[in-house]
Design a protein around this motif. Sequence first.
Motif, PDB file in Angstrom:
ATOM      1  N   GLN A  72       0.802  -1.197   0.018  1.00 40.97           N
ATOM      2  CA  GLN A  72       0.077   0.072  -0.169  1.00 40.97           C
ATOM      3  C   GLN A  72       0.786   1.155   0.005  1.00 40.97           C
ATOM      4  OE1 GLN A  72      -3.057  -0.048   3.233  1.00 40.97           O
ATOM      5  NE2 GLN A  72      -3.928  -1.917   2.226  1.00 40.97           N
ATOM      6  N   TRP A  77      -1.438   6.659  -4.588  1.00 42.62           N
ATOM      7  CA  TRP A  77      -2.851   6.624  -5.451  1.00 42.62           C
ATOM      8  C   TRP A  77      -3.578   7.909  -5.025  1.00 42.62           C
ATOM      9  CZ3 TRP A  77      -3.253   3.105  -8.578  1.00 42.62           C
ATOM     10  CH2 TRP A  77      -2.464   1.692  -8.450  1.00 42.62           C
ATOM     11  N   ALA A  80      -2.377   9.811  -8.194  1.00 43.98           N
ATOM     12  CA  ALA A  80      -3.147   9.266  -9.459  1.00 43.98           C
ATOM     13  C   ALA A  80      -4.491   9.591  -9.681  1.00 43.98           C
ATOM     14  CB  ALA A  80      -3.301   7.711  -9.381  1.00 43.98           C
ATOM     15  N   THR A  81      -5.186   9.771  -8.472  1.00 43.08           N
ATOM     16  CA  THR A  81      -6.621  10.352  -8.630  1.00 43.08           C
ATOM     17  C   THR A  81      -7.141  11.665  -9.117  1.00 43.08           C
ATOM     18  OG1 THR A  81      -6.595  11.076  -6.152  1.00 43.08           O
ATOM     19  CG2 THR A  81      -7.396   8.769  -6.677  1.00 43.08           C
ATOM     20  N   ALA A  87      -8.763   5.386  -9.556  1.00 43.13           N
ATOM     21  CA  ALA A  87      -7.472   4.855  -9.076  1.00 43.13           C
ATOM     22  C   ALA A  87      -7.470   4.109  -7.820  1.00 43.13           C
ATOM     23  CB  ALA A  87      -6.397   5.834  -9.063  1.00 43.13           C
ATOM     24  N   ASN A  88      -8.349   4.595  -6.788  1.00 43.09           N
ATOM     25  CA  ASN A  88      -8.272   4.022  -5.343  1.00 43.09           C
ATOM     26  C   ASN A  88      -9.030   2.764  -5.534  1.00 43.09           C
ATOM     27  OD1 ASN A  88      -6.544   5.669  -3.679  1.00 43.09           O
ATOM     28  ND2 ASN A  88      -8.283   7.202  -3.852  1.00 43.09           N
ATOM     29  N   ALA A  91      -6.653  -0.018  -7.184  1.00 41.00           N
ATOM     30  CA  ALA A  91      -5.683  -0.295  -6.234  1.00 41.00           C
ATOM     31  C   ALA A  91      -6.225  -1.344  -5.235  1.00 41.00           C
ATOM     32  CB  ALA A  91      -5.126   0.848  -5.497  1.00 41.00           C
ATOM     33  N   VAL A 134       2.298   0.776 -12.404  1.00 49.55           N
ATOM     34  CA  VAL A 134       2.813   1.762 -11.559  1.00 49.55           C
ATOM     35  C   VAL A 134       4.295   1.815 -12.001  1.00 49.55           C
ATOM     36  CG1 VAL A 134       3.940   2.010  -9.156  1.00 49.55           C
ATOM     37  CG2 VAL A 134       1.403   1.260  -9.221  1.00 49.55           C
ATOM     38  N   ALA A 140       1.077   6.087 -11.089  1.00 49.14           N
ATOM     39  CA  ALA A 140       0.071   5.011 -11.269  1.00 49.14           C
ATOM     40  C   ALA A 140      -0.684   5.606 -12.581  1.00 49.14           C
ATOM     41  CB  ALA A 140      -0.594   4.869 -10.220  1.00 49.14           C
TER      42      ALA A 140
END
Length: 258
Positions: A72, A77, A80-81, A87-88, A91, A134, A140
């Motif tokens: 994690q 992340w 990335a969002t 993204a989350n 993940a 990634v 990501a």
Amino acid sequence: MSTSFLALVLLERPVTPDMVALAEAVRRRHPELATEIDVGASDVGQGSDGGSVLRCGDQLIVVMSMPAPIPQDPGLWSRATTAWPEANTVAARHRGHLLVSVVGQNQTLLSEARLMTAVIGALIATVAECRAVVWDTKVARPADLWLDLSRQSFAPFPDYPFPLWVDVLPFRTRTGIGAVTMGLTAFVDREIQFETSRLPLDALLERVEGLVVYLIEHGRVLKDGDTFGGDANERIAVRYKNSDQFGMPVFFCTDGSS
């Protein structure tokens, strides 16, 4: 500066890639790249460490299947969002991943990035379970974006797919706006932090992205105290410093307005 890259391809469920199909996909997508399963491993490209080995030109690419999620990293992340709202969710749902790396270091970092990007694009084209990539623990991106942009792996400057390798993230400053990169350090030892109170966001991002590509192509050619820009009215000053906001070495760029 990094001496090699590592990419993680997130999978909906653990799978082992078909290396024959992967080699065919690389040849189909990038016919200029001589690609074959490495004869130095086994007849199906399986290395002794459990990785599969692909020979692309004079380079070896290792692909290892890992039946577990990646560690994690909330910061990864969260970044990335900014451009990828799902993204989350991706993940949280992935259950396996593939490690992709180059064996040996007898090429430039840009050449290595191009090669790995081409192979990862072919992996996504042949492995339906791929959901995200990634890049070097810093960036990501969704698998469909990789599938698309990786076709430009060997495009000439400035058209290679640098957005897969470097994030450009906007932020607010006391007097205006700024943008900071994440991932450029691997190429030139520093990130870019650009602040302005004059430029609109789209123009700021365009300048930062242009500088990212220029530095990846030419190396760390900007020196502490340099200026650059289109004309005398658009000169941008550069300082080497540790970022006050982000705590990392940056090329701190201002256009005289901040």
